[in-house]
Each structure stands twice: as structure tokens, then as C-alpha cells.
Design a protein around this motif. Structure first.
Motif, mmCIF file in Angstrom:
data_model
loop_
_atom_site.group_PDB
_atom_site.id
_atom_site.type_symbol
_atom_site.label_atom_id
_atom_site.label_comp_id
_atom_site.label_asym_id
_atom_site.label_seq_id
_atom_site.Cartn_x
_atom_site.Cartn_y
_atom_site.Cartn_z
ATOM 1 N N GLU A 24 -4.332 -41.081 -12.221
ATOM 2 C CA GLU A 24 -4.826 -40.921 -10.808
ATOM 3 C C GLU A 24 -4.380 -42.203 -9.943
ATOM 4 O O GLU A 24 -4.499 -43.298 -10.500
ATOM 5 N N ASP A 30 6.249 -50.350 -18.514
ATOM 6 C CA ASP A 30 6.727 -49.975 -17.143
ATOM 7 C C ASP A 30 7.027 -48.423 -17.380
ATOM 8 O O ASP A 30 8.252 -48.354 -17.921
ATOM 9 N N ASN A 46 -11.870 -41.519 -12.164
ATOM 10 C CA ASN A 46 -12.826 -42.563 -11.230
ATOM 11 C C ASN A 46 -13.646 -42.179 -10.195
ATOM 12 O O ASN A 46 -12.925 -41.590 -9.199
ATOM 13 N N ARG A 80 -12.643 -41.967 -6.476
ATOM 14 C CA ARG A 80 -11.471 -41.353 -6.239
ATOM 15 C C ARG A 80 -11.542 -39.799 -5.560
ATOM 16 O O ARG A 80 -10.602 -39.241 -5.251
ATOM 17 N N GLY A 87 -1.377 -45.896 -15.994
ATOM 18 C CA GLY A 87 -1.766 -46.523 -14.638
ATOM 19 C C GLY A 87 -3.373 -46.493 -14.370
ATOM 20 O O GLY A 87 -3.677 -46.207 -13.190
ATOM 21 N N ASP A 128 -0.221 -49.119 -19.105
ATOM 22 C CA ASP A 128 -0.305 -49.667 -17.686
ATOM 23 C C ASP A 128 0.726 -50.837 -17.485
ATOM 24 O O ASP A 128 0.957 -51.311 -18.526
HETATM 25 C C1 LIG Z 1 -3.884 -48.146 -7.397
HETATM 26 S S1 LIG Z 1 -4.280 -48.463 -9.238
HETATM 27 C C2 LIG Z 1 -5.026 -47.294 -9.650
HETATM 28 C C3 LIG Z 1 -5.895 -47.685 -10.845
HETATM 29 C C4 LIG Z 1 -6.801 -46.598 -11.405
HETATM 30 N N1 LIG Z 1 -6.029 -45.343 -11.752
HETATM 31 C C5 LIG Z 1 -7.829 -46.007 -10.285
HETATM 32 O O1 LIG Z 1 -7.808 -44.908 -9.791
HETATM 33 O O2 LIG Z 1 -8.614 -46.887 -10.064
HETATM 34 C C6 LIG Z 1 -2.287 -48.049 -9.464
HETATM 35 C C7 LIG Z 1 -2.160 -48.497 -11.045
HETATM 36 O O3 LIG Z 1 -0.899 -48.069 -11.547
HETATM 37 C C8 LIG Z 1 -0.002 -49.080 -12.130
HETATM 38 N N2 LIG Z 1 1.227 -48.819 -12.264
HETATM 39 C C9 LIG Z 1 2.075 -48.870 -11.070
HETATM 40 N N3 LIG Z 1 3.269 -48.781 -11.356
HETATM 41 C C10 LIG Z 1 3.226 -48.748 -12.763
HETATM 42 C C11 LIG Z 1 4.205 -48.570 -13.647
HETATM 43 N N4 LIG Z 1 5.645 -48.568 -13.330
HETATM 44 N N5 LIG Z 1 4.124 -48.364 -15.060
HETATM 45 C C12 LIG Z 1 2.844 -48.223 -15.493
HETATM 46 N N6 LIG Z 1 1.672 -48.663 -14.737
HETATM 47 C C13 LIG Z 1 1.759 -48.565 -13.068
HETATM 48 C C14 LIG Z 1 -0.748 -50.286 -11.533
HETATM 49 O O4 LIG Z 1 -0.500 -51.456 -12.197
HETATM 50 C C15 LIG Z 1 -2.242 -49.996 -11.497
HETATM 51 O O5 LIG Z 1 -2.976 -50.320 -12.598
#
Ligand SMILES: C[S@@+](CC[C@H](N)C(=O)[O-])C[C@H]1O[C@@H](n2cnc3c(N)ncnc32)[C@H](O)[C@@H]1O
Length: 242
Positions: A106, A88, A228, A231, A65, A78
Motif C-alpha cells: 500500500e 530495490d 495501515n 490509509r 514497501g 523494502d
Molecule cells: C509512502 S511509504 C508507505 C509505507 C507503508 N506501506 C504505509 O502505507 O504506511 C513507501 C514505501 O515504499 C518503499 N519503496 C519505495 N520504492 C521502493 C523500491 N523501489 N523497492 C522497495 N521499496 C520501495 C519506501 O522505502 C517506503 O517504505
């Protein structure tokens, strides 16, 4: 009867979203469905390449993610592009048992439903890590946000600036409780952003990962080479050792 294709459903949803007579409640639900269909399509394209749910590579550093935040020498998984693998993670982590040294995420965990997907993720993280391997997890710190209530308006303004600077919701954060609602739910009408399903604090992260079998769960000293930098403020991170 043939199973309806997700492409056909997507077209019908797009037509309904375009219609001025579709009610607001249905628009919200259809948008959420359209997003899930997109994730489903990416996930199923990847499962065609890896039908047993395991990729052939065995990366030892993995980020889940990460969105557009890539970490040097980490393999990025992701649900949506850009990533090395679209998967997923609510369906499991597509890696072999005991092969990963560091698994990092994160601001991801709060975006999956609790308890089913969050607890499944914790068990999957434990499965793919090698003995002694490390899970690093950071989430918005609900304890920090709650501990400030009722907050000084300058803190509310700082939180809005740090967390929502790029978003169009400033006019709707009118009191500190609105901000708490964002941290816990994040369910405004912006189709770009994913809702928060569950809020976490240090205690909850310890409980979640201990239940999944991790030996120790301790605070993680924030490392901007991995995490990041934006964060760091207002987040809680733990390091869980398998
Ligand atoms: C708020 S963003 C955070 C991105 C990065 N980690 C940051 O802190 O800047 C949440 C991330 O989680 C991913 N995500 C959410 N649900 C997911 C899932 N079921 N499987 C894989 N990735 C997922 C989203 O696509 C997104 O890229």
C-alpha cells in the motif's frame, strides 16, 4: 579506468550539498541522486548474499514497501530499513516462482516510475504468486481527489490533516489544486519524502494487473488487520488473483 565507487560519489555529493554556492536545481538533483545511491548500496549488499536474485526462504505472505508498518506473519521487503530484506523491487522481486499466497503493498506503487518499473512489478508479482494466490495493492485514489475539484475548503483542510499532518508543507497548500499536485507529484523540497511518479485509480489498477496476466482484479474490502488504518481514507485497493 576503474569504475568510480558509489562511496566516493556520495562524499562528493555531500560536499556539494554543503556548499552555499550550489544552485537550488542542482541541490534537488543531487539529493535525488544521494537517495538512489543509498538504495543502490542496500540493494547490492543484499545481492552479494543472493547473487542469483532469489532468497533461499519461501515466505507465503509478503509485504512490499511497508516502511515502518509491519504486518504480523508477513515477510517485509523494502528498499530501506527497517525490513526483513532490503531490496530495490524495481530490479525484480527476489522470490521463487509460484511460492507466495498473499503479496501486499500500500502506498508503494506510486513511488516507482511508470511504465518500466510499475509494469515490471506487476509481472514480477504474477510470477512469484502461486496459482490462486492474491495480490493486494492500495494507492492514493486519484479519482477521489479529482472528483472533488473544485473542493470545499473544509475538505482541503481534512485532506491536509489526514495526509500531511506530520509535514512542513501546510503553508504551501494554498488551494485545492496544490493538493492535487501533491497527490500526483509530491515533489516538494523535503528530502525525507519520496516523490510520486504516477497516479492511479480503480480502472488503471485493473488494466495494469490484467495486462500482467492476473485472472481477476476486484475491489479489496479494507482490512485494518493487514492494511495501515491511516490509509483507508482516500485510497483505492484491489485484490488481483493469479
Ligand atoms: C509512502 S511509504 C508507505 C509505507 C507503508 N506501506 C504505509 O502505507 O504506511 C513507501 C514505501 O515504499 C518503499 N519503496 C519505495 N520504492 C521502493 C523500491 N523501489 N523497492 C522497495 N521499496 C520501495 C519506501 O522505502 C517506503 O517504505
Amino acid at each position: 579506468m576503474n569504475q568510480p565507487s558509489t562511496e566516493a560519489i556520495s562524499k562528493q555529493i555531500a560536499a556539494l550539498l554543503d556548499s552555499p554556492t550550489t544552485t537550488h536545481g542542482l541541490v534537488r538533483t543531487l539529493r535525488a541522486a544521494a537517495k538512489e545511491i543509498e538504495l543502490h548500496q542496500h540493494h547490492h549488499a543484499s545481492t552479494r548474499a543472493y547473487p542469483d536474485g532469489r532468497i533461499s526462504a519461501t515466505p507465503d505472505k509478503v509485504q512490499i514497501g511497508g516502511g515502518s508498518h509491519r504486518i504480523n506473519s508477513f515477510f517485509n521487503i523494502d528498499a530501506v530499513p527497517p525490513a526483513d530484506l532490503l531490496w530495490d523491487v524495481r530490479e525484480g522481486i527476489p522470490l521463487h516462482d509460484g511460492t507466495v499466497q498473499t503479496l501486499f503493498s500500500e502506498h508503494f506503487l506510486e513511488h516507482v516510475d511508470y511504465p518500466r518499473s510499475a509494469k515490471h512489478y506487476a509481472r514480477e508479482a504474477h510470477r512469484v504468486l502461486a496459482p490462486g494466490g492474491r495480490l493486494v495493492t492500495g494507492v492514493p485514489d486519484a479519482a477521489f481527489v479529482l472528483s472533488q475539484y473544485p473542493a470545499d475548503p473544509s475538505l482541503t483542510a481534512e485532506m491536509v490533516e489526514r495526509w500531511y499532518a506530520n509535514r512542513d508543507c501546510h503553508g504551501d497548500i494554498n488551494t485545492y489544486l496544490d493538493l492535487i499536485n501533491y497527490v500526483f507529484r509530491d515533489q516538494d523540497d523535503d528530502p525525507v519524502y519520496n516523490p510520486h511518479y504516477w497516479a492511479y485509480d480503480h480502472e488503471k489498477l485493473i488494466q495494469l494487473f490484467t495486462e500482467a496476466g492476473f485472472r481477476t482484479v476486484e475491489p479489496w474490502p479494507f482490512d485494518p488487520a493487514m492494511a495501515n488504518p491511516k490509509r483507508q481514507w482516500g485510497s483505492v485497493y484491489v485484490s488481483a488473483i493469479r
